[in-house]
Motif scaffolding. Structure first.
Motif, PDB file in Angstrom:
ATOM      1  N   UNK A   1       0.804  -1.231   0.000  1.00  0.00           N
ATOM      2  CA  UNK A   1       0.000   0.000   0.000  1.00  0.00           C
ATOM      3  C   UNK A   1       0.835   1.279   0.000  1.00  0.00           C
ATOM      4  N   UNK A   2       2.108   1.188   0.349  1.00  0.00           N
ATOM      5  CA  UNK A   2       2.971   2.373   0.368  1.00  0.00           C
ATOM      6  C   UNK A   2       3.745   2.559  -0.939  1.00  0.00           C
ATOM      7  N   UNK A   3       3.555   1.648  -1.895  1.00  0.00           N
ATOM      8  CA  UNK A   3       4.277   1.718  -3.163  1.00  0.00           C
ATOM      9  C   UNK A   3       3.364   2.322  -4.233  1.00  0.00           C
ATOM     10  N   UNK A   4       3.814   3.336  -4.976  1.00  0.00           N
ATOM     11  CA  UNK A   4       2.985   3.888  -6.064  1.00  0.00           C
ATOM     12  C   UNK A   4       2.618   2.813  -7.084  1.00  0.00           C
ATOM     13  N   UNK A   5       1.495   2.997  -7.760  1.00  0.00           N
ATOM     14  CA  UNK A   5       0.983   1.974  -8.677  1.00  0.00           C
ATOM     15  C   UNK A   5       1.981   1.607  -9.765  1.00  0.00           C
ATOM     16  N   UNK A   6       2.722   2.566 -10.276  1.00  0.00           N
ATOM     17  CA  UNK A   6       3.708   2.283 -11.321  1.00  0.00           C
ATOM     18  C   UNK A   6       5.124   2.509 -10.796  1.00  0.00           C
ATOM     19  N   UNK A   7       5.314   2.237  -9.505  1.00  0.00           N
ATOM     20  CA  UNK A   7       6.576   2.544  -8.853  1.00  0.00           C
ATOM     21  C   UNK A   7       7.718   1.618  -9.242  1.00  0.00           C
TER      22      UNK A   7
ATOM     23  N   UNK B   1       9.517 -11.190  -8.093  1.00  0.00           N
ATOM     24  CA  UNK B   1       9.594 -10.150  -9.123  1.00  0.00           C
ATOM     25  C   UNK B   1       8.469 -10.307 -10.137  1.00  0.00           C
ATOM     26  N   UNK B   2       8.115 -11.548 -10.456  1.00  0.00           N
ATOM     27  CA  UNK B   2       7.015 -11.786 -11.377  1.00  0.00           C
ATOM     28  C   UNK B   2       5.682 -11.327 -10.812  1.00  0.00           C
ATOM     29  N   UNK B   3       5.449 -11.595  -9.539  1.00  0.00           N
ATOM     30  CA  UNK B   3       4.203 -11.153  -8.905  1.00  0.00           C
ATOM     31  C   UNK B   3       4.114  -9.632  -8.873  1.00  0.00           C
ATOM     32  N   UNK B   4       5.243  -8.987  -8.589  1.00  0.00           N
ATOM     33  CA  UNK B   4       5.252  -7.526  -8.528  1.00  0.00           C
ATOM     34  C   UNK B   4       5.112  -6.913  -9.921  1.00  0.00           C
ATOM     35  N   UNK B   5       5.769  -7.513 -10.908  1.00  0.00           N
ATOM     36  CA  UNK B   5       5.654  -7.018 -12.283  1.00  0.00           C
ATOM     37  C   UNK B   5       4.221  -7.124 -12.779  1.00  0.00           C
ATOM     38  N   UNK B   6       3.529  -8.195 -12.379  1.00  0.00           N
ATOM     39  CA  UNK B   6       2.135  -8.373 -12.785  1.00  0.00           C
ATOM     40  C   UNK B   6       1.238  -7.286 -12.209  1.00  0.00           C
TER      41      UNK B   6
ATOM     42  N   UNK C   1       7.715  -1.630 -11.717  1.00  0.00           N
ATOM     43  CA  UNK C   1       8.968  -1.764 -12.463  1.00  0.00           C
ATOM     44  C   UNK C   1      10.011  -2.343 -11.506  1.00  0.00           C
ATOM     45  N   UNK C   2      10.384  -3.593 -11.732  1.00  0.00           N
ATOM     46  CA  UNK C   2      11.182  -4.339 -10.764  1.00  0.00           C
ATOM     47  C   UNK C   2      12.614  -4.512 -11.256  1.00  0.00           C
TER      48      UNK C   2
END
Length: 252
Positions: free
Chosen positions: A33-39, A52-57, A61-62
């Motif tokens: 919740x503290x990370x911007x949507x396209x952070x 990294x795959x879960x975050x990229x989905x 930007x990982x």
């Protein structure tokens, strides 16, 4: 950490999903919740890239770093959308500044000296924007007291994995396990052996190291209280901390 190259094939096959299926909902609750949507997010000790795959989905930007070329090779294949670098967690440099950082699966317990942990936290702090959150999980002493004398095995037609814990040294705070791997490759069985060590840190040591590196507002969460049950949650703590914000100069 070249020892992980032989292990990367097994890690990629067996370890990612079981852990992160439990860990990711925790990250969704205490960190995302503290990370911007396209952070921009830094994944420290990224392994073979499952997180990294879960975050990229999610549209993030990982950038992932890991000292193992084998792990990074799998990560690049698994998550083409992310960026990966072979780099030691205590000495890496990345361009720009990130909106958040993460390190999972007790990766930081593999840092065996306090001075090296200081360097890891300092490198992460330098990579983050002021006010950006850093989350990681770490095993405390209760995990090593109960889990590191266990044995585990996987036996398949073309591969075998044997892991034997050799216990926890209460004097040095080091735990160790032996890993024996067999793979059937081009009609021949190949064997590889290695030993893995982890260091148990107290919350006081972690607090002090984070403060020295420039972090503040650190919170600790028992993994079991956040829904991580069973052996994976035993003695595991999630830590959320914040890169210190720049102080605004007082008006003249």
């Amino acid at each position: 950490m070249a020892l992980y190259d032989d292990f990367s094939w097994f890690y990629n096959r067996y370890w990612n999903e079981d852990f992160h299926s439990l860990a990711f909902p925790i990250l969704e609750r205490i960190w995302l919740p503290r990370i911007p949507e396209d952070g921009r997010v830094l994944d420290v000790c990224c392994g073979t890239g499952y997180l990294a795959g879960l975050l990229s989905a999610r549209g993030l930007h990982v950038t992932g770093i890991d000292a193992s070329p084998g792990m990074i090779a799998h990560a690049r294949e698994n998550v083409p959308a992310a960026e990966f670098h072979i780099a030691d967690a205590s000495a890496f440099r990345v361009p720009g500044r990130y909106d958040g950082a993460v390190s999972t699966f007790d990766s930081l317990n593999h840092i065996l000296e306090t001075k090296a942990l200081d360097r890891v936290f300092l490198r992460v702090a330098k990579a983050l924007k002021p006010g950006a959150p850093f989350v990681f999980d770490i095993l405390l002493e209760s995990a090593y007291r109960t889990n590191w004398a266990d044995a585990f095995s996987v036996v398949r037609d073309d591969h075998v994995l044997l892991i034997t814990g050799t216990g926890f040294d209460f004097r040095t705070k080091l735990a160790q396990c032996r890993i024996t791997m067999f793979r059937l490759i081009e009609g021949e069985w190949r064997r590889s052996d290695t030993e893995v060590q982890e260091r148990c840190y107290s919350t006081l040591e972690i607090d002090s190291a984070l403060s020295r590196a420039g972090f503040e507002s650190t919170s600790y969460y028992d993994a079991r209280d956040l829904g991580m049950s069973g052996q994976l949650g035993q003695g595991r703590t999630f830590v959320v901390t914040t890169r210190k914000r720049l102080k605004t100069p007082a008006p003249c």
